[in-house]
Design a protein around this motif. Structure first.
Motif, PDB file in Angstrom:
ATOM      1  N   ALA A 291       0.880  -1.111   0.119  1.00 28.85           N
ATOM      2  CA  ALA A 291      -0.405  -0.443   0.197  1.00 28.85           C
ATOM      3  C   ALA A 291       0.846   1.100   0.036  1.00 28.85           C
ATOM      4  CB  ALA A 291      -1.210  -0.220   1.329  1.00 28.85           C
ATOM      5  N   SER A 292       2.828   1.461  -0.064  1.00 28.20           N
ATOM      6  CA  SER A 292       3.337   2.381   0.279  1.00 28.20           C
ATOM      7  C   SER A 292       2.776   3.300  -1.378  1.00 28.20           C
ATOM      8  CB  SER A 292       4.672   1.928   0.035  1.00 28.20           C
ATOM      9  OG  SER A 292       5.156   1.482  -0.733  1.00 28.20           O
ATOM     10  N   PRO A 293       3.077   4.814  -1.356  1.00 31.03           N
ATOM     11  CA  PRO A 293       2.006   5.311  -2.321  1.00 31.03           C
ATOM     12  C   PRO A 293       3.271   4.690  -3.778  1.00 31.03           C
ATOM     13  CG  PRO A 293       2.628   6.968  -0.017  1.00 31.03           C
ATOM     14  CD  PRO A 293       2.989   5.238  -0.026  1.00 31.03           C
ATOM     15  N   GLU A 294       4.407   4.405  -3.512  1.00 31.81           N
ATOM     16  CA  GLU A 294       4.898   4.282  -4.320  1.00 31.81           C
ATOM     17  C   GLU A 294       4.709   3.475  -5.214  1.00 31.81           C
ATOM     18  OE1 GLU A 294       6.162   5.400  -0.985  1.00 31.81           O
ATOM     19  OE2 GLU A 294       7.946   4.114  -1.838  1.00 31.81           O
ATOM     20  N   LEU A 295       4.439   2.346  -4.783  1.00 36.20           N
ATOM     21  CA  LEU A 295       4.271   0.869  -5.300  1.00 36.20           C
ATOM     22  C   LEU A 295       2.677   0.638  -5.408  1.00 36.20           C
ATOM     23  CD1 LEU A 295       6.563  -1.411  -3.239  1.00 36.20           C
ATOM     24  CD2 LEU A 295       7.105  -0.164  -5.322  1.00 36.20           C
ATOM     25  N   ALA A 296       2.487   1.386  -5.057  1.00 40.23           N
ATOM     26  CA  ALA A 296       0.373   1.048  -5.151  1.00 40.23           C
ATOM     27  C   ALA A 296      -0.208   0.319  -6.266  1.00 40.23           C
ATOM     28  CB  ALA A 296      -0.455   2.072  -3.915  1.00 40.23           C
ATOM     29  N   ASP A 297       0.303   1.132  -6.983  1.00 33.26           N
ATOM     30  CA  ASP A 297      -0.268   1.152  -8.122  1.00 33.26           C
ATOM     31  C   ASP A 297       0.005  -0.308  -9.155  1.00 33.26           C
ATOM     32  OD1 ASP A 297      -1.817   3.323  -8.917  1.00 33.26           O
ATOM     33  OD2 ASP A 297      -0.776   4.281 -10.080  1.00 33.26           O
ATOM     34  N   TYR A 298       1.377  -1.003  -8.657  1.00 36.50           N
ATOM     35  CA  TYR A 298       1.882  -2.144  -9.186  1.00 36.50           C
ATOM     36  C   TYR A 298       1.754  -3.066  -8.365  1.00 36.50           C
ATOM     37  CZ  TYR A 298       5.838  -0.288 -11.526  1.00 36.50           C
ATOM     38  OH  TYR A 298       6.436   0.347 -13.467  1.00 36.50           O
ATOM     39  N   ALA A 299       0.723  -2.484  -6.741  1.00 39.86           N
ATOM     40  CA  ALA A 299      -0.116  -3.906  -6.126  1.00 39.86           C
ATOM     41  C   ALA A 299      -0.918  -3.929  -6.442  1.00 39.86           C
ATOM     42  CB  ALA A 299       0.044  -2.838  -4.426  1.00 39.86           C
ATOM     43  N   ARG A 300      -1.916  -2.815  -7.154  1.00 40.43           N
ATOM     44  CA  ARG A 300      -3.095  -2.672  -7.093  1.00 40.43           C
ATOM     45  C   ARG A 300      -2.818  -4.116  -8.336  1.00 40.43           C
ATOM     46  NH1 ARG A 300      -4.152   1.416  -8.287  1.00 40.43           N
ATOM     47  NH2 ARG A 300      -4.056   2.386  -7.028  1.00 40.43           N
ATOM     48  N   PHE A 301      -2.376  -3.845  -9.452  1.00 40.07           N
ATOM     49  CA  PHE A 301      -2.149  -4.224 -11.067  1.00 40.07           C
ATOM     50  C   PHE A 301      -1.540  -6.093 -10.342  1.00 40.07           C
ATOM     51  CE2 PHE A 301       0.533  -5.551 -14.515  1.00 40.07           C
ATOM     52  CZ  PHE A 301      -0.383  -5.685 -15.627  1.00 40.07           C
ATOM     53  N   ASN A 302      -0.899  -6.599  -9.559  1.00 38.87           N
ATOM     54  CA  ASN A 302      -0.546  -7.756  -9.240  1.00 38.87           C
ATOM     55  C   ASN A 302      -1.656  -8.572  -8.662  1.00 38.87           C
ATOM     56  OD1 ASN A 302       1.803  -8.933  -8.871  1.00 38.87           O
ATOM     57  ND2 ASN A 302       0.936  -9.222  -6.529  1.00 38.87           N
ATOM     58  N   SER A 303      -2.590  -7.093  -7.929  1.00 41.77           N
ATOM     59  CA  SER A 303      -3.736  -8.355  -7.601  1.00 41.77           C
ATOM     60  C   SER A 303      -4.601  -8.756  -8.477  1.00 41.77           C
ATOM     61  CB  SER A 303      -4.280  -7.979  -6.609  1.00 41.77           C
ATOM     62  OG  SER A 303      -3.559  -7.369  -5.082  1.00 41.77           O
ATOM     63  N   ASN A 304      -5.052  -8.054  -9.461  1.00 35.99           N
ATOM     64  CA  ASN A 304      -5.371  -7.900 -10.404  1.00 35.99           C
ATOM     65  C   ASN A 304      -5.679  -8.617 -11.154  1.00 35.99           C
ATOM     66  OD1 ASN A 304      -8.431  -6.617 -10.244  1.00 35.99           O
ATOM     67  ND2 ASN A 304      -6.651  -4.621  -9.543  1.00 35.99           N
ATOM     68  N   VAL A 305      -4.371  -8.886 -12.112  1.00 36.51           N
ATOM     69  CA  VAL A 305      -4.060  -9.829 -12.572  1.00 36.51           C
ATOM     70  C   VAL A 305      -3.961 -11.162 -12.145  1.00 36.51           C
ATOM     71  CG1 VAL A 305      -1.467 -10.495 -13.838  1.00 36.51           C
ATOM     72  CG2 VAL A 305      -2.684  -8.337 -14.411  1.00 36.51           C
ATOM     73  N   ASP A 306      -3.188 -11.145 -10.897  1.00 31.60           N
ATOM     74  CA  ASP A 306      -3.299 -12.506 -10.140  1.00 31.60           C
ATOM     75  C   ASP A 306      -4.866 -13.021 -10.692  1.00 31.60           C
ATOM     76  OD1 ASP A 306      -0.729 -12.709  -9.729  1.00 31.60           O
ATOM     77  OD2 ASP A 306      -0.536 -11.777  -7.817  1.00 31.60           O
ATOM     78  N   ALA A 307      -5.682 -11.952 -10.007  1.00 37.26           N
ATOM     79  CA  ALA A 307      -6.886 -13.114  -9.524  1.00 37.26           C
ATOM     80  C   ALA A 307      -7.873 -13.218 -11.186  1.00 37.26           C
ATOM     81  CB  ALA A 307      -7.893 -11.411  -9.136  1.00 37.26           C
ATOM     82  N   ALA A 308      -7.267 -12.180 -12.147  1.00 37.96           N
ATOM     83  CA  ALA A 308      -7.226 -12.992 -13.803  1.00 37.96           C
ATOM     84  C   ALA A 308      -6.828 -14.505 -14.074  1.00 37.96           C
ATOM     85  CB  ALA A 308      -7.069 -11.823 -14.600  1.00 37.96           C
ATOM     86  N   PHE A 309      -5.607 -14.246 -14.400  1.00 37.39           N
ATOM     87  CA  PHE A 309      -4.954 -15.490 -14.507  1.00 37.39           C
ATOM     88  C   PHE A 309      -5.919 -16.782 -13.382  1.00 37.39           C
ATOM     89  CE2 PHE A 309      -2.586 -13.444 -16.631  1.00 37.39           C
ATOM     90  CZ  PHE A 309      -1.817 -13.477 -17.564  1.00 37.39           C
ATOM     91  N   THR A 310      -5.848 -16.684 -12.258  1.00 29.92           N
ATOM     92  CA  THR A 310      -6.188 -17.359 -11.283  1.00 29.92           C
ATOM     93  C   THR A 310      -7.491 -17.877 -11.727  1.00 29.92           C
ATOM     94  OG1 THR A 310      -4.775 -16.487  -9.376  1.00 29.92           O
ATOM     95  CG2 THR A 310      -7.325 -18.020  -8.635  1.00 29.92           C
TER      96      THR A 310
END
Ligand SMILES: N[C@@H](CCC(=O)N[C@@H](CS)C(=O)NCC(=O)O)C(=O)O
Length: 285
Positions: free
Chosen positions: A143-162
Motif C-alpha cells: 500500500a506504500s504510495p510509490e508501489l500502490a499502482d503496481y500492487a493493485r495491478f499485481n492483485s488484479n492480474v493474479d485474480a484474472a489468471f487464477t
C-alpha cells in the motif's frame, strides 16, 4: 574492512522455488516464483536457486523460519506456506511473497542491473466485480504510495489468471517421485474425488479458453498504448511486465502446445511477444 565487505557481497542470495519434474530448470512453472526470477535477473544480483518439492514447502519454510503466506489461508484455516522466498545474507533478510521480494530488491539494490523495477506508470487494469473476491488485501509494503499502482495491478492480474487456472492444473509437469501426494493434495483442495476430475475438457474447456482470451483482451489494450512494445513502457521492461510474464511462463509449461500457440497469437500476438522479450531475464540459475 574491505575483506568483510567483499565476502558479504559475494555471498549469493538464496532463491527458493518449487521443483517440478527433472530437469527442474526446464519445467519450473510456478507464476509467483517466476516473477521473482525475472526480477532477480533484471537486477543482476548474484543468487542461487534452492529447489523445493511441493510436499516439502511447509517443512522447508519452518526450517528456515519463514512465515506462512500472509494472504493465503486454505479453506480449513490452516496456515498456507508458499514460495517464492529469498534469503539475502548481505542484509540477513528473509523475504516471502513475490511482490515484497521485488520491492525489497528495488529498495536494497536500487541501481543494480537494468535499474528501476517500479518506474511510475499508469496501470489501469481491473477485473470485474465477479472476481473481486480473488483480490489479495494490501499489505503495508503493497500500500506504500510509490508501489500502490503496481500492487493493485499485481492483485488484479493474479485474480484474472487464477480464474483460468483450471486450464493449467492438470498439465503441471509433476515429478513422478511426488506426483501421487501432490495430486491428492490438489484434489482435496478442489473438493473433488479424483485427479481426472481436475482435467477440464470439451465444451467447458472451450468456454474457459474463450473467457481467458477475452480477459487477456483488456490486458492487451494496456500493452497497445505504447506501440513501440513489447513492454508496457515500450522498450523498457518493468515489474508490471514480469507480473504478466510469470503467468505466461506457467501457461507455456502447462497448456497443451496447441493452446499455448493459440494464446501467444491472441490480440495481435502481444503475449507471445512479451513472453519472448522477457527471455533475456528468464535464465534459470
Ligand atoms: N502472495 C504470494 C503467493 C505465493 C503462491 O501462491 N505460491 C504458490 C506457487 S505460485 C505456492 O507456493 N503454492 C504452494 C502450494 O500450493 O502448496 C506471492 O505472490 O508470492
Amino acid at each position: 574492512g574491505s575483506m568483510a565487505t567483499s565476502t558479504s557481497t559475494s555471498t549469493p542470495i538464496i532463491f527458493y522455488d518449487i521443483a517440478q519434474r527433472p530437469p527442474v530448470a526446464e519445467t519450473c512453472c510456478a507464476p509467483n516464483p517466476w516473477k521473482s526470477r525475472l526480477a532477480l535477473n533484471f537486477k543482476a544480483v548474484p543468487y542461487t536457486t534452492t529447489w523445493v518439492k511441493l510436499p516439502d514447502i511447509e517443512r522447508v519454510c519452518k526450517e528456515i523460519g519463514a512465515e506462512p503466506s500472509a494472504f493465503g489461508l486454505l479453506k480449513e484455516g490452516k496456515p498456507y506456506y508458499t514460495l517464492p522466498i529469498i534469503h539475502d545474507p548481505a542484509t540477513d533478510s528473509l523475504i516471502g511473497d513475490s511482490f515484497d521480494i521485488a520491492a525489497y530488491l528495488q529498495r536494497t539494490y536500487p541501481a543494480s542491473g537494468a535499474g528501476d523495477l517500479f518506474p511510475p506508470q499508469k496501470l489501469d487494469y481491473a477485473v470485474g466485480r465477479d472476481m473481486q473476491q480473488l483480490l489479495f488485501p494490501l499489505s503495508e509494503i503493497r500500500a506504500s504510495p510509490e508501489l500502490a499502482d503496481y500492487a493493485r495491478f499485481n492483485s488484479n492480474v493474479d485474480a484474472a489468471f487464477t480464474a483460468h487456472v483450471g486450464l493449467m492444473v492438470h498439465g503441471l509437469p509433476l515429478d513422478p517421485a511426488t506426483a501421487e501426494v501432490t495430486k491428492a493434495e490438489f484434489v482435496r483442495r478442489a473438493g473433488l474425488s479424483s485427479w481426472d476430475d481436475l482435467e477440464m475438457v470439451g465444451e467447458a474447456r472451450d468456454k474457459m479458453m474463450q473467457s481467458f482470451r477475452n480477459m487477456l483482451g483488456d490486458l492487451a489494450a494496456l500493452f497497445r498504448k505504447d506501440a513501440s512494445g513489447p513492454f508496457l513502457l515500450g522498450q523498457r521492461a518493468t515489474y508490471a511486465d514480469m507480473i504478466v510474464g510469470g503467468w505466461l511462463r506457467m501457461m507455456r509449461a502447462t497448456l497443451p502446445v496447441s493452446e499455448w500457440q493459440e494464446a501467444r497469437a491472441w490480440h495481435g500476438g502481444i503475449f507471445g511477444r512479451l513472453h519472448d522479450a522477457l527471455d533475456k531475464y528468464a535464465e534459470v540459475k
